[in-house]
Design a protein around this motif. Structure first.
Motif, PDB file in Angstrom:
ATOM      1  N   ILE A 151       0.835  -1.216   0.000  1.00 48.63           N
ATOM      2  CA  ILE A 151       0.000   0.000   0.000  1.00 48.63           C
ATOM      3  C   ILE A 151       0.867   1.262   0.000  1.00 48.63           C
ATOM      4  N   LEU A 152       1.906   1.282   0.818  1.00 52.72           N
ATOM      5  CA  LEU A 152       2.718   2.505   0.905  1.00 52.72           C
ATOM      6  C   LEU A 152       3.528   2.744  -0.368  1.00 52.72           C
ATOM      7  N   THR A 153       3.993   1.671  -1.015  1.00 52.24           N
ATOM      8  CA  THR A 153       4.687   1.881  -2.289  1.00 52.24           C
ATOM      9  C   THR A 153       3.687   2.396  -3.331  1.00 52.24           C
ATOM     10  N   GLY A 154       2.444   1.935  -3.240  1.00 46.58           N
ATOM     11  CA  GLY A 154       1.402   2.439  -4.148  1.00 46.58           C
ATOM     12  C   GLY A 154       1.177   3.932  -3.950  1.00 46.58           C
ATOM     13  N   LEU A 155       1.221   4.377  -2.689  1.00 44.28           N
ATOM     14  CA  LEU A 155       1.065   5.814  -2.394  1.00 44.28           C
ATOM     15  C   LEU A 155       2.208   6.608  -3.020  1.00 44.28           C
ATOM     16  N   PHE A 156       3.428   6.107  -2.857  1.00 42.09           N
ATOM     17  CA  PHE A 156       4.576   6.808  -3.452  1.00 42.09           C
ATOM     18  C   PHE A 156       4.477   6.806  -4.977  1.00 42.09           C
ATOM     19  N   ALA A 157       4.042   5.680  -5.538  1.00 36.50           N
ATOM     20  CA  ALA A 157       3.896   5.601  -7.000  1.00 36.50           C
ATOM     21  C   ALA A 157       2.894   6.643  -7.493  1.00 36.50           C
ATOM     22  N   ALA A 158       1.829   6.823  -6.731  1.00 34.24           N
ATOM     23  CA  ALA A 158       0.769   7.754  -7.152  1.00 34.24           C
ATOM     24  C   ALA A 158       1.287   9.185  -7.248  1.00 34.24           C
ATOM     25  N   PHE A 159       2.311   9.514  -6.462  1.00 37.66           N
ATOM     26  CA  PHE A 159       2.880  10.861  -6.521  1.00 37.66           C
ATOM     27  C   PHE A 159       4.236  10.880  -7.234  1.00 37.66           C
ATOM     28  N   GLY A 160       4.557   9.795  -7.913  1.00 39.94           N
ATOM     29  CA  GLY A 160       5.832   9.714  -8.615  1.00 39.94           C
ATOM     30  C   GLY A 160       5.848  10.585  -9.865  1.00 39.94           C
ATOM     31  N   PRO A 165      11.908   6.499 -12.562  1.00 38.53           N
ATOM     32  CA  PRO A 165      11.509   5.216 -11.944  1.00 38.53           C
ATOM     33  C   PRO A 165      10.577   5.390 -10.748  1.00 38.53           C
ATOM     34  N   GLN A 166      10.377   6.652 -10.338  1.00 40.99           N
ATOM     35  CA  GLN A 166       9.512   6.874  -9.172  1.00 40.99           C
ATOM     36  C   GLN A 166       8.146   6.238  -9.341  1.00 40.99           C
ATOM     37  N   LYS A 167       7.605   6.350 -10.535  1.00 41.21           N
ATOM     38  CA  LYS A 167       6.229   5.914 -10.710  1.00 41.21           C
ATOM     39  C   LYS A 167       6.115   4.408 -10.876  1.00 41.21           C
ATOM     40  N   TRP A 168       6.627   3.879 -11.991  1.00 46.99           N
ATOM     41  CA  TRP A 168       6.463   2.442 -12.259  1.00 46.99           C
ATOM     42  C   TRP A 168       7.428   1.600 -11.431  1.00 46.99           C
ATOM     43  N   GLY A 169       8.503   2.216 -10.931  1.00 41.91           N
ATOM     44  CA  GLY A 169       9.420   1.493 -10.045  1.00 41.91           C
ATOM     45  C   GLY A 169       8.732   1.153  -8.729  1.00 41.91           C
ATOM     46  N   TRP A 170       8.157   2.163  -8.102  1.00 40.50           N
ATOM     47  CA  TRP A 170       7.401   1.921  -6.861  1.00 40.50           C
ATOM     48  C   TRP A 170       6.258   0.944  -7.110  1.00 40.50           C
ATOM     49  N   TYR A 171       5.601   1.123  -8.224  1.00 40.84           N
ATOM     50  CA  TYR A 171       4.462   0.247  -8.554  1.00 40.84           C
ATOM     51  C   TYR A 171       4.917  -1.216  -8.655  1.00 40.84           C
ATOM     52  N   THR A 172       6.070  -1.422  -9.308  1.00 38.88           N
ATOM     53  CA  THR A 172       6.593  -2.788  -9.447  1.00 38.88           C
ATOM     54  C   THR A 172       6.916  -3.384  -8.072  1.00 38.88           C
ATOM     55  N   ILE A 173       7.535  -2.570  -7.218  1.00 45.14           N
ATOM     56  CA  ILE A 173       7.835  -3.058  -5.862  1.00 45.14           C
ATOM     57  C   ILE A 173       6.530  -3.430  -5.153  1.00 45.14           C
ATOM     58  N   GLY A 174       5.506  -2.603  -5.340  1.00 45.93           N
ATOM     59  CA  GLY A 174       4.193  -2.888  -4.737  1.00 45.93           C
ATOM     60  C   GLY A 174       3.617  -4.205  -5.235  1.00 45.93           C
ATOM     61  N   CYS A 175       3.771  -4.460  -6.540  1.00 41.55           N
ATOM     62  CA  CYS A 175       3.237  -5.708  -7.106  1.00 41.55           C
ATOM     63  C   CYS A 175       3.992  -6.922  -6.559  1.00 41.55           C
ATOM     64  N   ILE A 176       5.303  -6.772  -6.369  1.00 45.08           N
ATOM     65  CA  ILE A 176       6.081  -7.886  -5.800  1.00 45.08           C
ATOM     66  C   ILE A 176       5.613  -8.156  -4.368  1.00 45.08           C
ATOM     67  N   ALA A 177       5.405  -7.088  -3.611  1.00 48.35           N
ATOM     68  CA  ALA A 177       4.909  -7.258  -2.238  1.00 48.35           C
ATOM     69  C   ALA A 177       3.555  -7.980  -2.253  1.00 48.35           C
ATOM     70  N   TYR A 178       2.729  -7.627  -3.225  1.00 42.17           N
ATOM     71  CA  TYR A 178       1.398  -8.252  -3.338  1.00 42.17           C
ATOM     72  C   TYR A 178       1.520  -9.761  -3.558  1.00 42.17           C
ATOM     73  N   ILE A 179       2.523 -10.168  -4.347  1.00 40.44           N
ATOM     74  CA  ILE A 179       2.728 -11.607  -4.581  1.00 40.44           C
ATOM     75  C   ILE A 179       3.020 -12.318  -3.250  1.00 40.44           C
TER      76      ILE A 179
END
Ligand code: RET
Length: 280
Positions: A151-160, A165-179
């Motif tokens: 969730i928190l990486t998603g928040l950072f991605a939203a303001f990237g 890499p701020q945007k899709w980088g954070w998003y990718t980290i969020g997706c890995i956490a989701y797995i």
């Protein structure tokens, strides 16, 4: 013969090339936020009513589930009244072959109240599922830790910033956490639920499968809305509204009604909640 421009009319700046594009909530979005606020209040009241005849020692699922819809109601109240929202200023660089780069500016609303909501409610949803399956504290804790990172990486991605890499980088980290979240719930949760017998196993597979489908839709909506901005702010509000009602309201009703019909041992709770002197 007076042709002077009236001074109370603001100049229309839309002819300026660098005027930002505004992506803001319209009437449909604003109405949707109020509707979900009301639905979450109704769900909270209904879940409280369902717990009425349940002794306090057996009410943990009711308390967790009601807290989820109360937090959602608060978050929707914030968003409907214009709180918990910021304007994210996005600059998109267009590169050209023979002429200088041009820049496009977009101002888009980001409802960060959602992430405050999700950082509290998704751990509670995991707690509901983890307790139901009879997972150990260790596995529930690890699933929740991965979930908070998601969730928190998603928040950072939203303001990237766009194009970094701020945007899709954070998003990718969020997706890995989701797995990792799915991993813990499916493998460890599934094994524990199976050990509790066929009735609980069937129910856990159904409600965890339902959760998996709904949760997976969130990063997809994020990618289409905040991420690539193919979907506008109203579309985003409506998509999350439908998901939130299903993932919190319908999920909660299903869990609590089934809880009432399951055998005691199927939904029994561990230590801290129910072991007291039983003086209630
Ligand atoms: C984000 C973006 C980063 C990558 C991933 C995401 C997943 C979000 C999820 C949210 C679930 C919310 C629920 C809310 C209330 O009921 C943060 C969108 C994977 C799974 C269930």
């Amino acid at each position: 013969t007076a042709t002077a421009t009236p001074t109370h009319v603001a100049p229309i700046p839309s002819v300026l090339p660098d005027t930002p594009i505004h992506e803001f909530a319209g009437d449909a979005g604003k109405k949707t936020l109020w509707v979900v606020f009301v639905l979450m209040i109704i769900a909270s009241a209904a879940f409280t009513a369902l717990s009425w005849k349940v002794p306090v020692s057996k009410r943990l699922y009711h308390v967790i589930t009601t807290l989820i819809t109360i937090i959602a109601a608060l978050s929707y109240f914030a968003m409907a009244t214009g709180h918990g929202v910021s304007v994210h200023k996005i600059t998109i660089r267009h590169q050209h072959d023979h002429v200088p780069d041009t820049f496009e500016h977009v101002h888009r609303q980001v409802f960060w109240a959602r992430y405050v909501d999700w950082s509290l409610t998704t751990p509670l949803l995991i707690l509901d599922l983890g307790l139901l399956a009879g997972m150990s504290g260790a596995h529930i804790f690890m699933a929740i830790a991965a979930d908070i990172i998601m969730i928190l990486t998603g928040l950072f991605a939203a303001f990237g910033s766009e194009g970094t890499p701020q945007k899709w980088g954070w998003y990718t980290i969020g997706c890995i956490a989701y797995i990792f979240v799915i991993w813990h719930l499916a493998l460890n949760g599934g094994a524990n639920a199976t050990a509790k017998g066929p009735k609980l196993r069937t129910f856990f597979i159904a409600i965890a499968g339902y959760t998996l489908v709904l949760w997976t839709a969130y990063p997809i909506v994020w990618g289409l809305a905040d991420g690539s901005r193919k979907v506008g702010v109203d579309g985003e509000i409506i998509a999350y509204a439908v998901l939130d009602v299903l993932a919190k309201g319908v999920f909660g009703a299903w869990l609590l009604i089934t809880h009432a019909n399951l055998r005691e041992s199927d939904v029994e709770l561990e230590g801290f909640w129910s072991n007291g002197l039983n003086r209630d």
